[in-house]
Design a protein around this motif. Structure first.
Motif, PDB file in Angstrom:
ATOM      1  N   LEU A 131       0.837  -1.205   0.000  1.00  0.00           N
ATOM      2  CA  LEU A 131       0.000   0.000   0.000  1.00  0.00           C
ATOM      3  C   LEU A 131       0.870   1.252   0.000  1.00  0.00           C
ATOM      4  N   ALA A 180      -3.030   2.846  -3.103  1.00  0.00           N
ATOM      5  CA  ALA A 180      -4.256   2.068  -3.014  1.00  0.00           C
ATOM      6  C   ALA A 180      -4.969   1.957  -4.347  1.00  0.00           C
ATOM      7  N   PRO A 222      -6.072   0.908  -7.855  1.00  0.00           N
ATOM      8  CA  PRO A 222      -5.826  -0.347  -8.557  1.00  0.00           C
ATOM      9  C   PRO A 222      -5.029  -0.136  -9.835  1.00  0.00           C
ATOM     10  N   LYS A 223      -4.097  -1.044 -10.088  1.00  0.00           N
ATOM     11  CA  LYS A 223      -3.303  -0.999 -11.318  1.00  0.00           C
ATOM     12  C   LYS A 223      -4.002  -1.893 -12.337  1.00  0.00           C
ATOM     13  N   THR A 225      -7.194  -6.474 -12.404  1.00  0.00           N
ATOM     14  CA  THR A 225      -6.944  -5.337 -11.524  1.00  0.00           C
ATOM     15  C   THR A 225      -6.069  -5.807 -10.381  1.00  0.00           C
ATOM     16  N   THR A 269      -4.535  -4.684  -6.673  1.00  0.00           N
ATOM     17  CA  THR A 269      -4.485  -3.782  -5.519  1.00  0.00           C
ATOM     18  C   THR A 269      -3.714  -4.506  -4.415  1.00  0.00           C
ATOM     19  N   THR A 294      -5.396  -7.687  -3.382  1.00  0.00           N
ATOM     20  CA  THR A 294      -5.739  -8.702  -4.374  1.00  0.00           C
ATOM     21  C   THR A 294      -5.579 -10.119  -3.835  1.00  0.00           C
TER      22      THR A 294
END
Lengths: 362, 293
Positions: B110, B115, B117-118, B214, B216, B219
């Motif tokens: 984080l 935070a 999302p990629k 996605t 994060t 995940t």
């Protein structure tokens, strides 16, 4: 008999509990003095009820983790159940029972009892399992509860209550019906009945009950299960019964914490942060930092960790990071065999040197 | 046809779960501990791959190698510094430490990646296949995932049963003390298990992020917990069990998403766990261990 000698002949547990109660009393007095003189900032005022909620959560979780010796990761789930049940009651009865001095106690009892019922239902099958499984099942329970609360719709019209797990339109209500629980939007319009006085009274009740359970015959049975399950069973202790007892009491108070929580905010929703895994972990951090099995430690840790992050807002990004490190290092220091050996050696040394000094004095 | 579509997506999800569950179950079988941080190693694998191939623009195979190597190292480091000192401590202490490690990884990610999302570019370049005049589509990710899962399963079974380190794993999981007396390097074997588990987690991370693009810091948390369900379902400690459990769990999740409610799919998965634990706590392939006084 003089006061001092009575103190020294007092039972160790009574003395320790006395200190805990005294500490609470002093804290209460300090808060009252600050409020009366008006030197309390709004920030601190807003933290009073949350601090009480976390104390109740930490103390009740400590009953499961410290006294029963089982890890529960679904403590927030019980809080969630209590919060929603009581909030539902309060919203429904808002117009029927107008006095908050009647309504709120009933709400508190409802929240606690419903959470305890859930504790009972979850506990019966689960407590026969071994430690790791219990942790994961309680975690699963917490997630199920959170999930269900996000899809639950309850409405009320003239013909009674309507339930749905799909949408508000699916309730099939008459046009004058009112939706009370709105799925992911939660419950709105809960009366703000929580106050510091009520919260403090509940803290005292929680601590009183938990301390008395610990120092009772039942508490000793529970601790014997923790220390050696097989030995406890062989002397005739009913393992399931006592485990269930600790678990249900713990769930009951988590439910009460939920009641305080839901009656302290205007919109109640179930998210990961308030009722999910994160909350369960946060309470676990309080318990671990305060000392597993140490009720007074839980109280102090809960207060410090509620107030400190608010005062150190600029470091808020690092808060969770620090929490995780606290968990790891506390465990490494308190439980790793190497550290335990080291501490034993150390305490032996200090005892010996004390003994020498005592001899020299004689 | 619609059912078949959901069945295949369930199979593909189940294959990912199976790969993760293998890591869980091997670590549990040998170290007798629940590695809560396993799910977060998946997330670290995802971020490593993302950084190497998307941010730095290097070829995918370098990214995958980097992710596998990085996660393997991470697994060994976690074992060495967090879990090994606690060997012989109560299971409560180990469990809390594992939760701490899981939380540490999440919050480090984080801090480093934020935070937000990629969006992950799929590592699979294979095009989707359609059958029966377009009524049934099978994505390239599904095919690759299922194929990789089968390969891993075969290799791992051979490794555990036929090679010397594999048999050492058996010995350590059976009786740690006796294994040590027979000259097995217990610490080395446990470290090796963590290394294999984490490498599998990296692969699972790459596949998971390709199928659900996605990424994060959280995940890995949910799949991590769910695959524990899979491992328990199949019988924790058993390799074929993890495989079957993972596939079943994927199917249950996919079908309940399709036919019951997508919001409640997670709740149903966890309900399965509770039912399994109540009815058959040792799982499908689990051995019943009687306790000695």
């Amino acid at each position: 008999m003089k006061q001092g000698s009575r103190l020294s002949t007092m039972k160790k547990s009574t003395k320790a509990n006395g200190i805990t109660y005294l500490m609470l009393l002093v804290a209460f007095a300090v808060v009252q003095i600050f409020t009366a003189t008006g030197s309390m900032t709004n920030l601190i005022k807003g933290l009073l009820v949350p601090a009480c909620i976390y104390i109740i959560m930490a103390v009740s979780l400590n009953l499961t983790v410290g006294i029963l010796g089982e890890l529960s990761l679904g403590h927030a789930g019980f809080m969630c159940v209590g919060a929603f049940a009581s909030s539902f009651f309060s919203v429904c009865m808002r117009d029927v029972i107008t006095s908050e001095w009647v309504r709120f106690p009933i709400a508190i009892i409802i929240g606690g009892v419903v959470a305890a019922l859930f504790g009972f239902v979850v506990g019966i099958p689960v407590l026969r399992l071994r430690g790791d499984y219990l942790a994961i099942v309680t975690l699963a329970f917490g997630e199920i509860v959170k999930n269900l609360m996000n899809v639950l719709y309850i409405g009320k019209d003239d013909s009674g209550f309507h339930f749905s797990l799909k949408s508000a339109a699916d309730l099939g209500m008459e046009p004058d019906g009112k939706v009370i629980v709105k799925g992911a939007l939660g419950i709105t319009g809960t009366p703000r009945d929580s106050s510091f006085i009520v919260a403090f009274i509940l803290v005292v009740i929680t601590i009183f009950v938990v301390l008395n359970v610990i120092n009772s015959r039942q508490g000793r049975a529970i601790m014997s299960i923790r220390d050696n399950r097989i030995a406890a069973e062989s002397i005739g202790i009913n393992i399931t019964k006592y485990k269930l007892m600790a678990f249900v009491v713990s769930a009951f108070f988590a439910g009460i914490a939920g009641v305080l929580y839901s009656h302290n905010i205007s919109t109640l929703t179930a998210t990961t942060n308030n009722f999910g895994y994160n909350m369960s972990i946060m309470v676990l951090v309080y318990v671990v930092l305060g000392g597993i099995g140490n009720i007074r430690g839980s109280i102090i840790a809960a207060v410090i960790l509620t107030v400190l992050p608010e005062l150190l807002r600029e470091f808020s990004d690092y808060r969770m990071l620090v929490y995780s490190l606290v968990l790891i290092f506390m465990m490494l220091f308190s439980s790793s065999p190497a550290m335990v050996n080291f501490r034993e050696k150390l305490s032996l040394k200090t005892k010996r040197s004390k003994g020498k000094k005592a001899k020299e004095a004689v | 046809m619609e059912f078949l579509q959901f069945f295949i997506s369930g199979l593909s999800l189940g294959s990912i779960y199976a790969i993760i569950a293998l890591g869980y179950t091997m670590v549990y079988g040998i170290a007798k501990m629940l590695n809560f941080a396993h799910g977060d190693v998946i997330m670290v694998g995802g971020y490593l791959l993302f950084t190497i191939s998307t941010t730095m623009g290097l070829p995918v195979w370098i990214g995958i190698t980097g992710a596998v190597v990085g996660c393997t190292a991470l697994g060994v480091v976690i074992e060495r510094f967090a879990y090994r000192p606690l060997r012989g401590a109560t299971s409560l202490a180990v469990l809390i430490t594992a939760i701490g490690v899981s939380y540490l990884l999440q919050n480090l990610a984080l801090l480093i990646f934020g935070a937000a999302p990629k969006s992950f570019t799929s590592i699979v370049t294979m095009p989707a296949m359609t059958f029966a005049n377009g009524a049934l589509t099978v994505t390239g990710e599904s095919i690759v995932t299922i194929a990789i899962c089968i390969v891993i399963m075969i290799v791992l079974t051979l490794f555990v049963n036929k090679t010397k380190p594999g048999r050492a794993m058996h010995a350590v999981s059976e009786d740690r003390g006796a294994a040590q007396l027979m000259g097995v390097n217990v610490n080395g074997t446990i470290a090796l298990t963590f290394a294999i588990g984490s490498a599998l987690a990296a692969i699972a991370g790459a596949l998971l992020c390709s199928a659900y693009p996605t990424l994060t810091p959280y995940t890995g948390a949910m799949p991590g917990i769910k695959t524990f369900v899979a491992a328990v379902f199949g019988g924790i400690g058993s390799i074929p069990g993890a495989m079957v459990g993972g596939l079943l769990l994927g199917l249950i999740e996919s079908l309940s998403k399709a036919y019951i409610s997508s919001e409640m799919a997670d709740a149903i998965v966890f309900l399965v766990l509770i039912v399994v634990l109540v009815v058959k706590p040792t799982g499908i392939f689990g051995k019943k261990i009687s306790e000695k006084v």
